[in-house]
Design a protein around this motif. Structure first.
Motif, mmCIF file in Angstrom:
data_model
loop_
_atom_site.group_PDB
_atom_site.id
_atom_site.type_symbol
_atom_site.label_atom_id
_atom_site.label_comp_id
_atom_site.label_asym_id
_atom_site.label_seq_id
_atom_site.Cartn_x
_atom_site.Cartn_y
_atom_site.Cartn_z
ATOM 1 N N GLU A 63 -4.791 12.448 -3.491
ATOM 2 C CA GLU A 63 -3.334 12.426 -3.720
ATOM 3 C C GLU A 63 -2.701 11.299 -2.901
ATOM 4 O O GLU A 63 -3.260 10.216 -2.787
ATOM 5 C CB GLU A 63 -2.732 13.801 -3.446
ATOM 6 N N SER A 64 -1.531 11.592 -2.253
ATOM 7 C CA SER A 64 -0.837 10.491 -1.559
ATOM 8 C C SER A 64 -1.496 10.108 -0.230
ATOM 9 O O SER A 64 -1.177 9.068 0.348
ATOM 10 C CB SER A 64 0.627 10.861 -1.309
ATOM 11 N N THR A 65 -2.446 10.930 0.252
ATOM 12 C CA THR A 65 -3.070 10.589 1.545
ATOM 13 C C THR A 65 -3.901 9.305 1.436
ATOM 14 O O THR A 65 -4.299 8.740 2.451
ATOM 15 C CB THR A 65 -3.987 11.714 2.070
ATOM 16 N N GLY A 122 0.805 -1.219 0.000
ATOM 17 C CA GLY A 122 0.000 0.000 0.000
ATOM 18 C C GLY A 122 0.840 1.272 0.000
ATOM 19 O O GLY A 122 0.532 2.243 -0.691
ATOM 20 N N PHE A 123 1.926 1.251 0.755
ATOM 21 C CA PHE A 123 2.754 2.459 0.905
ATOM 22 C C PHE A 123 3.581 2.732 -0.350
ATOM 23 O O PHE A 123 3.671 3.862 -0.808
ATOM 24 C CB PHE A 123 3.685 2.283 2.115
ATOM 25 N N ALA A 124 4.196 1.675 -0.889
ATOM 26 C CA ALA A 124 5.193 1.895 -1.940
ATOM 27 C C ALA A 124 4.712 1.546 -3.345
ATOM 28 O O ALA A 124 5.314 1.994 -4.319
ATOM 29 C CB ALA A 124 6.456 1.088 -1.618
ATOM 30 N N ASN A 145 -0.851 7.509 -6.453
ATOM 31 C CA ASN A 145 -1.583 8.551 -5.733
ATOM 32 C C ASN A 145 -2.962 8.705 -6.392
ATOM 33 O O ASN A 145 -3.095 8.556 -7.606
ATOM 34 C CB ASN A 145 -0.820 9.874 -5.797
ATOM 35 N N THR A 204 1.308 1.638 -4.640
ATOM 36 C CA THR A 204 -0.001 2.095 -5.130
ATOM 37 C C THR A 204 0.154 3.532 -5.643
ATOM 38 O O THR A 204 0.934 4.308 -5.100
ATOM 39 C CB THR A 204 -1.075 2.076 -4.016
ATOM 40 N N LYS A 264 -2.799 6.588 0.837
ATOM 41 C CA LYS A 264 -1.985 5.521 1.452
ATOM 42 C C LYS A 264 -2.316 5.358 2.942
ATOM 43 O O LYS A 264 -1.973 4.334 3.543
ATOM 44 C CB LYS A 264 -0.489 5.836 1.289
ATOM 45 N N ILE A 265 -2.934 6.364 3.524
ATOM 46 C CA ILE A 265 -3.272 6.289 4.955
ATOM 47 C C ILE A 265 -4.373 5.244 5.208
ATOM 48 O O ILE A 265 -4.467 4.694 6.300
ATOM 49 C CB ILE A 265 -3.662 7.693 5.493
ATOM 50 N N TYR A 307 -4.415 2.274 4.434
ATOM 51 C CA TYR A 307 -3.849 0.951 4.752
ATOM 52 C C TYR A 307 -3.509 0.796 6.233
ATOM 53 O O TYR A 307 -3.264 -0.316 6.695
ATOM 54 C CB TYR A 307 -2.611 0.668 3.877
ATOM 55 N N VAL A 308 -3.430 1.905 6.940
ATOM 56 C CA VAL A 308 -3.241 1.807 8.390
ATOM 57 C C VAL A 308 -4.528 2.178 9.140
ATOM 58 O O VAL A 308 -4.822 1.612 10.190
ATOM 59 C CB VAL A 308 -2.045 2.669 8.887
#
Lengths: 243, 51
Positions: free
Chosen positions: A49-51, A38-40, A44, A42, A53-54, A56-57
Motif C-alpha cells: 500500500e502507501s508504505t 516518490g511521496f506525491a 500505492n 507514485t 513511499k518509505i 525513498y527515505v
C-alpha cells in the motif's frame, strides 16, 4: 596532476570551495526532487500500500550509512599508509553525517516494519549488524573527542574504523549468505542487474539515492574544510600565545 | 498526483518527518560551524597580517 596534490590542505580547501556551491545546488534539486516525486507522484503498491513511499527515505539513508563508513575506511587506510592529515580529517568529518544517515535508516525501517512485519524491531542479521554499525559510529566520534593528540586520535580511530568495516559489509551482504531473518534482499541487485522494482518506483528512488549521495559528499567536504580551518586557527592561536 | 495514503498515512508521514528533521539539523549545524570557523580564521589571519 596527481590526486595526492589534494592531500595539501590549501589545495583541498580551494577545490572544495570551488565545487561546493554546485554540489549544494545539485543535492537540493535531487533530494527534494526524488522525495517529492516518490511521496506525491507514485501509486500505492498492491502488497505494501502507501508504505512503499518509505523506500525513498529508507533505502538512500541506509545506502549512505554503509557507504559513508566505507568512505571513512578508505580515508583511514590512506592515513595509516601515507599519513595525509586531510584524509584523517575527512574520515572524522564523515562520521556525524554517517550517524545521521544510520539513525534515519533505523527509524524509517522500524516505522515500516511495525505495520508490515508486525514488529518495530527484530534481531535479524542485517538489522543487528546495522545497529552495531550505529554503535561503531558513536564509538568512533567519542574516540576522536576523547583524545587530545590529533595523530594518536587519527591512529586509534582508523583502527576502530577497520574493525567496524566488518559490520558495514555484514549489514550490506548479510541477507545474501545468512538465510534467515525478516529483512528482504535487495530489490536492485547491481551485480546481476535483475531488479524486481517497477520503473514507476525505481526512477524516483534512483533520483533520491543520487541526492543523498551528493548531499553526503557536500556535507563531508564542508565539514572537512571546517576541520582544516579549525586546525589552522589552533596553530595561529598557539603562535600568538608564544609571541 | 497521489496523496491518498490510506490507513498507513501516520507511518509514511512519520518516516518523512523523521528523515527531513535530522537532515535539516545536520545541514544547519554543518553550515553554522563552517561559517564560524571561516570568520574566526579570517580574524586571526587579519591580526597576523596573513594574506
Amino acid at each position: 596532476m596527481s590526486i595526492w596534490e589534494f592531500a595539501n590542505p590549501r589545495k583541498f580547501t580551494a577545490l572544495s570551495l570551488k565545487i561546493l556551491p554546485t554540489l549544494v545546488g545539485l543535492s537540493a534539486v535531487l533530494v527534494l526532487g526524488g522525495l517529492i516525486w516518490g511521496f506525491a507522484f507514485t501509486p500505492n503498491a498492491d502488497k505494501f500500500e502507501s508504505t512503499v513511499k518509505i523506500i525513498y527515505v529508507h533505502v538512500p539513508s541506509a545506502l549512505m550509512a554503509i557507504n559513508g563508513w566505507l568512505m571513512m575506511l578508505v580515508c583511514s587506510l590512506i592515513w595509516l599508509v601515507r599519513r595525509h592529515h586531510v584524509s584523517a580529517l575527512a574520515a572524522r568529518a564523515a562520521a556525524p553525517v554517517g550517524v545521521v544517515m544510520t539513525v534515519i535508516a533505523l527509524f524509517t525501517g522500524a516505522v515500516w516494519g511495525q505495520p508490515m512485519w508486525g514488529t518495530w524491531w527484530v534481531w535479524d542479521p542485517r538489522l543487528t549488524s546495522f545497529l552495531i554499525l550505529f554503535l561503531f559510529y558513536l564509538g568512533y566520534m567519542a574516540l576522536w573527542a576523547a583524545i587530545e593528540d590529533t595523530e594518536t586520535a587519527a591512529d586509534l580511530t582508523s583502527i576502530l574504523c577497520l574493525v567496524g568495516s566488518v559490520f558495514a559489509l555484514l549489514s550490506r551482504y548479510a541477507v545474501n549468505f545468512w538465510n534467515q531473518g525478516l529483512h528482504q534482499g535487495t530489490s536492485i541487485p547491481v551485480a546481476t542487474g535483475g531488479r524486481t522494482v517497477a520503473d514507476v518506483y525505481f526512477l524516483p528512488l534512483v533520483v533520491a539515492m543520487a541526492g543523498f549521495f551528493v548531499l553526503f559528499v557536500a556535507l563531508v567536504l564542508a565539514r572537512t574544510v571546517t576541520l582544516i580551518r579549525e586546525r589552522r586557527l589552533a596553530v595561529l592561536d598557539a603562535q600568538e600565545a608564544r609571541a | 498526483m497521489n496523496l491518498d495514503m490510506g490507513k498507513y498515512a501516520t507511518e509514511v508521514l512519520l518516516s518523512y518527518a523523521g528523515t527531513l528533521i535530522p537532515l535539516a539539523l545536520v545541514i544547519w549545524i554543518t553550515w553554522a560551524q563552517y561559517r564560524r570557523a571561516a570568520r574566526a580564521l579570517s580574524a586571526a589571519e587579519a591580526r597576523k597580517d596573513i594574506p
